[in-house]
Design a protein around this motif. Structure first.
Motif, PDB file in Angstrom:
ATOM      1  N   SER A 174       0.703  -1.178  -0.161  1.00  0.00           N
ATOM      2  CA  SER A 174       0.011   0.016   0.193  1.00  0.00           C
ATOM      3  C   SER A 174       0.859   1.226   0.079  1.00  0.00           C
ATOM      4  N   LEU A 175       1.895   1.208   0.691  1.00  0.00           N
ATOM      5  CA  LEU A 175       2.806   2.167   0.707  1.00  0.00           C
ATOM      6  C   LEU A 175       3.578   2.426  -0.678  1.00  0.00           C
ATOM      7  N   VAL A 176       4.120   1.156  -1.218  1.00  0.00           N
ATOM      8  CA  VAL A 176       4.592   1.221  -2.435  1.00  0.00           C
ATOM      9  C   VAL A 176       3.601   2.123  -3.506  1.00  0.00           C
ATOM     10  N   SER A 177       2.473   1.730  -3.384  1.00  0.00           N
ATOM     11  CA  SER A 177       1.457   2.455  -4.430  1.00  0.00           C
ATOM     12  C   SER A 177       1.208   3.906  -4.132  1.00  0.00           C
ATOM     13  N   ALA A 178       1.293   4.188  -2.934  1.00  0.00           N
ATOM     14  CA  ALA A 178       1.222   5.814  -2.566  1.00  0.00           C
ATOM     15  C   ALA A 178       2.551   6.620  -2.861  1.00  0.00           C
ATOM     16  N   ALA A 179       3.771   5.822  -2.936  1.00  0.00           N
ATOM     17  CA  ALA A 179       4.760   6.243  -2.921  1.00  0.00           C
ATOM     18  C   ALA A 179       5.106   7.607  -3.948  1.00  0.00           C
ATOM     19  N   PRO A 180       4.727   7.059  -5.326  1.00  0.00           N
ATOM     20  CA  PRO A 180       4.739   8.174  -6.204  1.00  0.00           C
ATOM     21  C   PRO A 180       4.257   9.571  -6.001  1.00  0.00           C
ATOM     22  N   TYR A 181       3.303   9.478  -5.132  1.00  0.00           N
ATOM     23  CA  TYR A 181       2.546  10.604  -4.761  1.00  0.00           C
ATOM     24  C   TYR A 181       3.046  11.539  -3.325  1.00  0.00           C
ATOM     25  N   ILE A 182       3.854  10.923  -2.884  1.00  0.00           N
ATOM     26  CA  ILE A 182       4.660  11.335  -1.767  1.00  0.00           C
ATOM     27  C   ILE A 182       5.594  12.443  -2.072  1.00  0.00           C
ATOM     28  N   ASN A 183       5.581  13.854  -1.381  1.00  0.00           N
ATOM     29  CA  ASN A 183       6.385  14.497  -1.275  1.00  0.00           C
ATOM     30  C   ASN A 183       7.132  14.757  -0.134  1.00  0.00           C
ATOM     31  N   GLY A 184       8.338  14.257   0.031  1.00  0.00           N
ATOM     32  CA  GLY A 184       8.777  14.037   1.255  1.00  0.00           C
ATOM     33  C   GLY A 184      10.247  13.387   1.350  1.00  0.00           C
ATOM     34  N   ASP A 185      10.939  13.440   2.355  1.00  0.00           N
ATOM     35  CA  ASP A 185      12.303  12.896   2.601  1.00  0.00           C
ATOM     36  C   ASP A 185      12.242  11.812   3.700  1.00  0.00           C
ATOM     37  N   TYR A 186      12.342  10.231   3.243  1.00  0.00           N
ATOM     38  CA  TYR A 186      12.090   9.425   4.242  1.00  0.00           C
ATOM     39  C   TYR A 186      12.803   8.187   4.018  1.00  0.00           C
ATOM     40  N   LEU A 240      12.392   0.864   2.898  1.00  0.00           N
ATOM     41  CA  LEU A 240      11.931   1.710   1.853  1.00  0.00           C
ATOM     42  C   LEU A 240      12.753   3.048   1.934  1.00  0.00           C
ATOM     43  N   ARG A 241      13.286   3.915   0.722  1.00  0.00           N
ATOM     44  CA  ARG A 241      13.690   5.030   0.783  1.00  0.00           C
ATOM     45  C   ARG A 241      13.250   5.927  -0.144  1.00  0.00           C
ATOM     46  N   ASP A 242      13.131   7.129   0.288  1.00  0.00           N
ATOM     47  CA  ASP A 242      12.886   8.146  -0.876  1.00  0.00           C
ATOM     48  C   ASP A 242      13.620   8.361  -2.039  1.00  0.00           C
ATOM     49  N   PRO A 243      12.848   8.937  -3.423  1.00  0.00           N
ATOM     50  CA  PRO A 243      13.436   8.740  -4.383  1.00  0.00           C
ATOM     51  C   PRO A 243      15.039   9.526  -4.772  1.00  0.00           C
ATOM     52  N   VAL A 244      15.241  10.246  -3.917  1.00  0.00           N
ATOM     53  CA  VAL A 244      16.514  11.062  -4.135  1.00  0.00           C
ATOM     54  C   VAL A 244      17.398  10.478  -3.063  1.00  0.00           C
ATOM     55  N   GLY A 245      16.966   9.930  -1.840  1.00  0.00           N
ATOM     56  CA  GLY A 245      17.935   9.446  -1.030  1.00  0.00           C
ATOM     57  C   GLY A 245      18.263  10.383   0.180  1.00  0.00           C
ATOM     58  N   VAL A 246      17.412  11.537   0.387  1.00  0.00           N
ATOM     59  CA  VAL A 246      17.660  12.402   1.160  1.00  0.00           C
ATOM     60  C   VAL A 246      18.140  11.753   2.660  1.00  0.00           C
ATOM     61  N   SER A 262      19.446   1.755  -2.221  1.00  0.00           N
ATOM     62  CA  SER A 262      19.524   2.689  -3.287  1.00  0.00           C
ATOM     63  C   SER A 262      18.072   3.671  -3.197  1.00  0.00           C
ATOM     64  N   PRO A 263      18.348   4.897  -3.572  1.00  0.00           N
ATOM     65  CA  PRO A 263      17.196   5.875  -3.355  1.00  0.00           C
ATOM     66  C   PRO A 263      16.037   5.396  -4.336  1.00  0.00           C
ATOM     67  N   GLY A 264      14.875   5.363  -3.965  1.00  0.00           N
ATOM     68  CA  GLY A 264      13.518   4.903  -4.375  1.00  0.00           C
ATOM     69  C   GLY A 264      13.370   3.560  -4.488  1.00  0.00           C
ATOM     70  N   ALA A 265      14.212   2.696  -3.742  1.00  0.00           N
ATOM     71  CA  ALA A 265      14.181   1.279  -3.653  1.00  0.00           C
ATOM     72  C   ALA A 265      13.432   0.845  -2.569  1.00  0.00           C
ATOM     73  N   ARG A 291      14.250  -3.483  -5.285  1.00  0.00           N
ATOM     74  CA  ARG A 291      13.582  -3.328  -6.463  1.00  0.00           C
ATOM     75  C   ARG A 291      13.378  -2.000  -6.347  1.00  0.00           C
ATOM     76  N   ARG A 292      13.410  -1.069  -7.255  1.00  0.00           N
ATOM     77  CA  ARG A 292      13.101   0.272  -7.407  1.00  0.00           C
ATOM     78  C   ARG A 292      11.613   0.359  -7.750  1.00  0.00           C
ATOM     79  N   VAL A 293      11.120   1.208  -6.694  1.00  0.00           N
ATOM     80  CA  VAL A 293       9.482   1.401  -6.662  1.00  0.00           C
ATOM     81  C   VAL A 293       8.980   2.770  -6.906  1.00  0.00           C
TER      82      VAL A 293
END
Length: 450
Positions: free
Chosen positions: A95-107, A120-126, A159-162, A170-172
């Motif tokens: 469920s979080l993986v499905s929501a991840a593309p819409y999350i704006n944040g660092d996590y 899980l890690r944010d797509p930039v890797g902050v 990896s960022p976004g993985a 796997r990149r999600v």
């Protein structure tokens, strides 16, 4: 912002408690460990935006979370981002993986569902997250040294976004697509709106701006009126001079806080910086040192959050090497490469340097809205020929002209280790011991990690 850790395997409780204790500096306001018998999760709390208890229960799972989700109210009518995550995770990690593309944040996040750990890690890797396995089990943590404490020597960064599940990454969630469709006028307007929103989202009562007098930090300062502007450097250093000149031109001298340091301050901080960044690499340490000292002094003055201009160069073509890439027609590829590797090159180091003192580093330029805007701009909006010269970060300077005096908007870049005077000081300290910086720092590394 906090420290997180977990272990699944032999002596999970003891190992997780030890790792969590080692991360106390990341969360000095409290800690807790969840005992799941075969797997345990730990959390240290830095109180900035909320008090939702962690490790947090969600359905039949438990999770620990490090970071900030700035649009959490898009997902649930709640009062904290951790509570919003708990709502999302009630449906499991997918469920979080499905929501991840819409999350704006660092996590970064670790979840135990009763049978397996998932990360899980944010797509930039902050926000950092590391993991590894030993003969006794599997562990993860916000810092490598915590995993070393648990007996795990082969440590990897997620990896960022993985997502990591069942031992496989796997990149999600990916970065916004590169679609250069904006003309100059629309690019300036879009970047103006998105950056202003990114800064507003990160403003906090206990926050300050890391201020060198350059365009990146000056623009953040202009978009966060009233927020203190903090500068560190040796007496007579470029950054202190440039920052004082910039605040005079901006008319904000009353907001400026200068931490003027000496050689003794640098010497006293070397071992702590090496321990924080877990490295004796001279470049990494020389860049981290001034940020480590700044965070220490800022924390002493009551600041818990620092806003940084990190990411502007990789988005808008700020480094000199991008001039050649522009001429060779490969600037988009060069920027994409550097943005995808900014975590390992810059962000993990900077996080470690500031969190060593319990100070959260926020990076408005790496907000998803700003990244999306930047990736809708073509090369000529980032690097532009001006006769024989180049204008780097062209579109960012056009936005800055709306808020800053022309001289500040056009300010050149100087790397922090040189601008603060720390690089020359480090070299002098090494020479006084009959060594080069590499040897001096290696000796410090052996002392702190013996």
């Amino acid at each position: 912002m906090c420290g997180i850790a977990g272990f699944a395997g032999k002596e999970a409780w003891q190992r997780t408690c030890e790792m969590t204790g080692l991360l106390h500096h990341r969360g000095p306001d409290g800690s807790a460990v969840y005992d799941g018998k075969t797997a345990c999760l730990g959390h240290t709390h830095l109180k900035v935006t909320g008090d939702y208890p962690q490790p947090a229960l969600s359905g039949g799972s438990v999770f620990v979370f490090n970071g900030e989700i700035y649009n959490y109210r898009d997902f649930a009518d709640v009062t904290s981002d951790t509570e919003a995550l708990a709502r999302i995770l009630s449906g499991g990690m997918e469920s979080l993986v499905s929501a991840a593309p819409y999350i704006n944040g660092d996590y970064s996040l670790g979840l135990w569902d009763g049978s397996k750990l998932a990360l899980l890690r944010d797509p930039v890797g902050v926000k950092p997250l590391y993991y590894g396995r030993s003969s006794d089990g599997f562990g993860f943590a916000s810092e490598r040294k915590a995993l070393w404490k648990a007996g795990i020597r082969d440590v990897k960064a997620l990896s960022p976004g993985a997502m990591l599940a069942d031992g496989e990454e796997r990149r999600v969630v990916d970065l916004p697509r590169y679609e250069p469709v904006l003309d100059e006028e629309k690019a300036i307007g879009t970047l103006d709106v998105s950056l202003a929103a990114a800064v507003r989202a990160r403003v906090h009562a206990s926050a300050a701006v890391t201020f060198s007098g350059g365009i990146d930090s000056a623009l953040i300062g202009a978009l966060a009126p009233g927020m203190p502007l903090v500068t560190v450097g040796l007496e007579g250093s470029h950054d202190i001079k440039a920052a004082r000149h910039a605040v005079r031109l901006m008319g904000v001298e009353s907001r400026h806080v200068v931490y003027e340091i000496g050689e003794n301050d640098v010497e006293a901080a070397v071992a702590g910086t090496v321990y924080a960044v877990e490295s004796a690499d001279p470049l990494k340490v020389s860049i981290a040192l001034p940020l480590y000292i700044l965070a220490q002094k800022a924390r002493d003055d009551g600041y818990r959050v620092l806003l940084s201009g990190q990411g502007a160069d990789e988005l808008f073509g700020g480094y000199a090497r991008y001039e050649r890439a522009f001429d060779e027609g490969r600037l988009p590829e060069a920027l994409d490469h550097d943005l995808r590797h900014i975590a390992e090159v810059n962000l993990e180091r900077d996080d470690a340097a500031t969190m060593a003192h319990g100070v959260e580093l926020r990076v408005p330029f790496l907000d998803m809205r700003v990244i999306a805007a930047a990736r809708r701009m073509g090369p000529s909006l980032k690097v532009r020929r001006n006769g024989k010269d180049y204008i780097r970060k062209y579109v960012l300077r056009k936005v800055a002209e709306k808020y800053l005096p022309p001289e500040v908007a056009a300010a050149p870049k100087k790397a922090i280790q040189y601008g603060t005077g720390v690089q020359k000081t480090l070299e002098r300290l090494a020479r006084s011991r009959g060594s080069a910086p590499a040897g001096y720092l290696e000796s410090q590394y052996r002392k702190v990690f013996r």
